[in-house]
Design an enzyme around this catalytic site. Sequence first.
Site, PDB file in Angstrom:
ATOM      1  NE  ARG A 130      -9.880   4.981  13.742  1.00 18.84           N
ATOM      2  CZ  ARG A 130     -10.105   5.868  14.699  1.00 18.84           C
ATOM      3  NH1 ARG A 130     -11.153   5.759  15.483  1.00 18.84           N
ATOM      4  NH2 ARG A 130      -9.267   6.872  14.878  1.00 18.84           N
ATOM      5  CB  VAL A 151      -0.900   0.799   9.013  1.00 23.41           C
ATOM      6  CG1 VAL A 151      -1.285   2.255   9.167  1.00 23.41           C
ATOM      7  CG2 VAL A 151       0.533   0.582   9.489  1.00 23.41           C
ATOM      8  CG  HIS A 160      -6.755   2.895  16.189  1.00 28.62           C
ATOM      9  ND1 HIS A 160      -6.166   4.000  16.738  1.00 28.62           N
ATOM     10  CD2 HIS A 160      -6.862   3.152  14.863  1.00 28.62           C
ATOM     11  CE1 HIS A 160      -5.941   4.882  15.781  1.00 28.62           C
ATOM     12  NE2 HIS A 160      -6.349   4.390  14.628  1.00 28.62           N
ATOM     13  N   GLY A 171       0.865  -1.185   0.000  1.00 30.30           N
ATOM     14  CA  GLY A 171       0.000   0.000   0.000  1.00 30.30           C
ATOM     15  C   GLY A 171       0.897   1.228   0.000  1.00 30.30           C
TER      16      GLY A 171
HETATM   17  N1  APR Z   1      -3.248  -4.261  -2.607  1.00 26.87           N
HETATM   18  C1  APR Z   1      -2.306  -3.311  -2.447  1.00 26.87           C
HETATM   19  N2  APR Z   1      -2.579  -2.007  -2.309  1.00 26.87           N
HETATM   20  C2  APR Z   1      -3.856  -1.647  -2.330  1.00 26.87           C
HETATM   21  C3  APR Z   1      -4.905  -2.571  -2.498  1.00 26.87           C
HETATM   22  C4  APR Z   1      -4.557  -3.938  -2.652  1.00 26.87           C
HETATM   23  N3  APR Z   1      -5.477  -4.889  -2.803  1.00 26.87           N
HETATM   24  N4  APR Z   1      -6.068  -1.898  -2.470  1.00 26.87           N
HETATM   25  C5  APR Z   1      -5.784  -0.614  -2.289  1.00 26.87           C
HETATM   26  N5  APR Z   1      -4.436  -0.456  -2.214  1.00 26.87           N
HETATM   27  C6  APR Z   1      -3.677   0.775  -2.048  1.00 26.87           C
HETATM   28  C7  APR Z   1      -4.304   1.959  -2.745  1.00 26.87           C
HETATM   29  O1  APR Z   1      -4.048   1.944  -4.132  1.00 26.87           O
HETATM   30  C8  APR Z   1      -3.639   3.126  -2.035  1.00 26.87           C
HETATM   31  O2  APR Z   1      -2.459   3.558  -2.690  1.00 26.87           O
HETATM   32  O3  APR Z   1      -3.625   1.153  -0.694  1.00 26.87           O
HETATM   33  C9  APR Z   1      -3.280   2.550  -0.666  1.00 26.87           C
HETATM   34  C10 APR Z   1      -4.016   3.217   0.474  1.00 26.87           C
HETATM   35  O4  APR Z   1      -3.586   4.530   0.504  1.00 26.87           O
HETATM   36  P1  APR Z   1      -4.538   5.770   0.758  1.00 26.87           P
HETATM   37  O5  APR Z   1      -5.830   5.581   0.051  1.00 26.87           O
HETATM   38  O6  APR Z   1      -3.734   6.983   0.499  1.00 26.87           O
HETATM   39  O7  APR Z   1      -4.883   5.637   2.312  1.00 26.87           O
HETATM   40  P2  APR Z   1      -3.921   6.010   3.539  1.00 26.87           P
HETATM   41  O8  APR Z   1      -4.219   7.391   3.993  1.00 26.87           O
HETATM   42  O9  APR Z   1      -2.517   5.645   3.203  1.00 26.87           O
HETATM   43  O10 APR Z   1      -4.489   5.001   4.630  1.00 26.87           O
HETATM   44  C11 APR Z   1      -4.269   3.630   4.495  1.00 26.87           C
HETATM   45  O11 APR Z   1      -4.207   3.259   6.828  1.00 26.87           O
HETATM   46  O12 APR Z   1      -4.553   4.745   8.554  1.00 26.87           O
HETATM   47  C12 APR Z   1      -5.119   3.734   7.783  1.00 26.87           C
HETATM   48  O13 APR Z   1      -7.475   4.308   7.736  1.00 26.87           O
HETATM   49  C13 APR Z   1      -6.301   4.251   6.977  1.00 26.87           C
HETATM   50  O14 APR Z   1      -7.042   2.093   6.288  1.00 26.87           O
HETATM   51  C14 APR Z   1      -6.364   3.257   5.869  1.00 26.87           C
HETATM   52  C15 APR Z   1      -4.895   2.899   5.650  1.00 26.87           C
END
Ligand code: APR
Length: 323
Positions: free
Chosen positions: A95, A125, A182, A10
């Site tokens: 959440r 996370v 959390h 991610g």
């Molecule tokens: N495999 C890999 N990556 C993925 C997948 C998957 N199947 N599905 C989504 N992603 C990626 C998205 O493309 C994105 O880049 O996960 C990333 C999530 O990033 P953001 O949308 O920017 O979210 P972020 O603010 O980083 O939060 C991520 O952490 O704090 C927690 O609540 C928050 O659950 C959320 C996570």
Amino acid sequence: MARPKVSVIGAGQVGQMVAEHIAIKELADVYLFDVVDGAAKGKSLDIMEGLPHWHSDSFLEGYTIGPNGENYENLKNSDVIVITAGMARKPGMSRDDLLFKNVDIVKSAAENVKKYSPNSIIIVVTNPMDIMTYTAFRIINPNPKRIFGMGGTLDSGRFMTFVAKELGVSVEDVQAFVVGGHGDDMVPFVRYCSVGGIPITELLPKEKIDQIVARTRNGGGEIVQYLKTGSAYFAPGISTTIMVESVLKDKKRVITVPAYLSGEIGKHYGVEGFFVGVPVKIGKEGVEEIYKLNFTPEERKLWDISASHVKENVEKVNKYLNL
Ligand code: APR
């Protein structure tokens, strides 16, 4: 000696922050993975190209995960894997609204962790964090010490910040932590919060402490309201990095994380077989010790409410995944 390897699944807001902090501190080489074509590659290059100015030789690489899990094989031999893949919370979304969307995402990441690097230390996370840590645990089935979530450390940082700002003192002199899930019913542990060794109950009136507790509990929501299109990522990035650091340097930091509670320690906390935030020692083996808190009846009540909320979601996930 080769630098350790950290993989971050991610490469969104939180993932990129984790990668950047690890690289700036030269803790490890960092490998980013994301489903968005080119995102992980572009971000890893961007971070690496800034490192000469920070005197860091960390190496970064990014991979696009294909529809059939292509490129996940590059997880192999990771010392630590951080899972941030998922959807972030949108305004008005709790959440828990995210639950099943993120179970699917974390499940697919966890299946590949199991396939390619099951012995890594795993830090989850993705929210709702206690439940996503449980989800990954059930899929990967690692030694429970080797998997934990990030939440409590983030919440503790918020608690410390608000106490320090209220008193006009250095954050370095504030000791404070948050236990429980959390979520909105997390438990900022007021009785053990101190400033330079002085209990905050002697420094602040009850109403002020209550306000700080409420603001801590709503810390994530407050930021979502301002950002509108995403959730917090700076403090989550730092909080995750100190955990990675404590593992890689075997620092034995005592912090709160969602840890696996079972057996005797589980009985003490009234939790069997899932993850809730408690004070732990983090070292190279992961969660090397879980500390027992002796609750007052009032604290126990708050803890029980929070833990029972986590349990409800664990049961939903068990049903959803047919576990
Ligand atoms: N495999 C890999 N990556 C993925 C997948 C998957 N199947 N599905 C989504 N992603 C990626 C998205 O493309 C994105 O880049 O996960 C990333 C999530 O990033 P953001 O949308 O920017 O979210 P972020 O603010 O980083 O939060 C991520 O952490 O704090 C927690 O609540 C928050 O659950 C959320 C996570």
